[in-house]
Design a protein around this motif. Structure first.
Motif, PDB file in Angstrom:
ATOM      1  N   GLU A 262      57.113  51.975  79.440  1.00 22.03           N
ATOM      2  CA  GLU A 262      56.430  51.040  80.290  1.00 22.03           C
ATOM      3  C   GLU A 262      56.956  49.734  80.110  1.00 22.03           C
ATOM      4  OE1 GLU A 262      52.619  51.504  78.826  1.00 22.03           O
ATOM      5  OE2 GLU A 262      51.947  52.919  80.323  1.00 22.03           O
ATOM      6  N   LYS A 263      57.389  49.593  78.695  1.00 17.91           N
ATOM      7  CA  LYS A 263      58.252  48.274  78.354  1.00 17.91           C
ATOM      8  C   LYS A 263      59.673  48.125  79.277  1.00 17.91           C
ATOM      9  CE  LYS A 263      56.493  47.681  73.937  1.00 17.91           C
ATOM     10  NZ  LYS A 263      56.731  47.668  72.122  1.00 17.91           N
TER      11      LYS A 263
ATOM     12  N   ARG B 212      59.185  46.595  82.698  1.00 13.99           N
ATOM     13  CA  ARG B 212      58.684  45.298  82.943  1.00 13.99           C
ATOM     14  C   ARG B 212      60.136  44.462  83.448  1.00 13.99           C
ATOM     15  NH1 ARG B 212      55.133  44.927  77.377  1.00 13.99           N
ATOM     16  NH2 ARG B 212      53.648  46.462  77.948  1.00 13.99           N
TER      17      ARG B 212
END
Length: 449
Positions: A179-180, A183
């Motif tokens: 998920e990071k 970004r």
């Protein structure tokens, strides 16, 4: 709409010919009072029986594109029921998928509603199916990621033993890292596997329209949990550098670039790094990825480059020597080699090699060749510290096995230019083939990285 040639015999034995009656299956039921049997055949094959009342191929006996071609025409409930009652069919499509070119052709011809149903019912399939457009894969894979997160959170809220909780928390951390890594501007989740050690492939930029595409393939210890965020940032740095180089070397150019942070295989540890088993797994997965890009781009192909490190270079070399793939440029750094004995055996336009002075791996020939040797026939580019020949900026050098992709390094700078097809200019420092010697006992004893 199905086309049928029907013959009906009347009571007076007269034959009434009804030629080329255009009827749908439900129309047959209303017109003649008999149930219509759907015609189910493999794509590209002719029916083997009379479509009216004759035997049809059961759905659970279809495979590959033939199965996809039938699933995309079923209602949502029927698709879900079939996949729930035949999980092996879904597993086979994922583990042994059709060729990317076949998938691309199927997707282009499938009804929009059918594609949408399959994506929602089986996102883990659509997200990892090479040949499906990357935007659709990104949507599906993010759904897989969200669902895995919800399932983990639910399990972690329950009563668990210490070992099980530790395992689930480790998996949860891996999802956090993915998920990071997502970004950022224009990042797509090209592929994901949340089981085991996990796999993840993240694209920076638009793979469907970029003029230059680079695949970054890592080596030992580059698991998803530990490295996907950092590897994606390396891909971002490469894209940023390439965009700057395009503006500087080709003023006014509107060329677009994209890069792929590819952790699409199980990278080795110290326990299994001396074996080629995982490299063979990586070969299969990497070949599929390259074929997927080619299929997705059709007639509009980009300048395609592969930048591979250490054990990852072995997987890439196997793919480019033995499989039906071709790239425009290949740069390997810290490579332990492969069975290919020379650059001429690779399906590559130009082959480049970087090797640090204090890195023993390129001279080891662990897997059968030394790409950095003079006899291999590759171009050797500098990875040493020094001034940028164009800007005069001071660049860092690669001294050990893990320095090649450091931001601000001569190595990454040169790979960025190679991946733009700018390797032949005076602005790319070349080094002599310094590792043409036979492996010494000391260097040969090191494991591949």
């Amino acid at each position: 709409m199905r086309y049928s040639l029907l013959s009906v015999t009347g009571k007076d034995n007269q034959l009434f010919e009804i030629a080329l009656l255009l009827v749908a299956p439900v129309t047959l039921t209303g017109a003649f009072g008999v149930p219509a049997v759907p015609l189910t055949v493999a794509v590209g094959e002719a029916p083997v029986a009379d479509p009216i009342g004759g035997p049809a191929t059961p759905l659970d006996r279809l495979h590959g594109v033939a199965l996809l071609d039938q699933l995309d025409s079923l209602p949502r409930g029927d698709v879900r029921l079939f996949l729930d009652t035949h999980p092996q069919a879904l597993e086979e499509l994922i583990s042994s998928p059709p060729r990317a070119s076949e998938v691309a052709a199927w997707w282009a011809g499938a009804p929009t509603s059918g594609r949408s149903i399959l994506r929602s019912v089986a996102p883990e399939l659509i997200g990892n199916l090479e040949g499906v457009p990357y935007t659709a894969r990104d949507i599906a894979n993010r759904e897989v990621l969200d669902a895995a997160r919800q399932q983990l959170d639910a399990r972690l809220d329950g009563m668990l033993g210490r070992a099980e909780r530790g395992e689930l928390e480790t998996r949860n951390h891996m999802l956090d890292q993915i998920e990071k890594a997502l970004r950022g501007e224009e990042r797509r989740l090209v592929s994901i596997d949340v089981t085991g050690d996990g796999r993840a492939v993240i694209a920076i930029g638009d793979l469907t329209r970029a003029d230059y595409v680079s695949y970054l393939v890592p080596g030992m210890f580059f698991g998803v949990d530990a490295q996907i965020e950092a590897w994606t940032e390396t891909a971002q740095t490469l894209v940023d550098d390439q965009e700057r180089w395009l503006r500087e070397l080709n003023p006014g150019s509107d060329a677009a670039v994209a890069a792929v942070a590819w952790i699409g295989y199980r990278t080795p540890s110290l326990v299994n790094v001396a074996s080629m088993e995982l490299a063979r797994e990586g070969q299969q997965s990497f070949t599929a990825s390259l074929q997927g890009l080619r299929a997705a781009r059709g007639d509009d192909q980009p300048y395609l480059a592969v930048l591979a490190h250490s054990y990852g270079s072995t997987a890439a070399l196997l793919s480019l020597a033995e499989d039906d793939v071709h790239v425009d440029a290949l740069a390997v750094v810290g490579s332990p080699g492969s069975p290919a004995r020379s650059a001429d055996e690779l399906h590559v336009g130009s082959v480049w090699v970087g090797a640090a002075d204090w890195d023993p791996i390129p001279a080891s020939g662990v897997f059968g060749s030394q790409p950095a040797s003079r006899n291999y026939g590759a171009h050797l580019f500098s990875v040493a510290a020094g001034s940028d020949p164009l800007s005069g900026a001071q660049l860092g050098g690669a001294f050990t096995h893990n320095d090649y992709f450091a931001p601000g390094s001569m190595s990454l700078r040169n790979m960025a230019l190679i991946a733009l097809g700018e390797g032949s200019g005076w602005w790319l420092p070349i080094t002599p083939a310094a590792t043409s010697r036979a492996p010494s006992p000391t260097s040969a004893s090191h494991t591949a990285g």
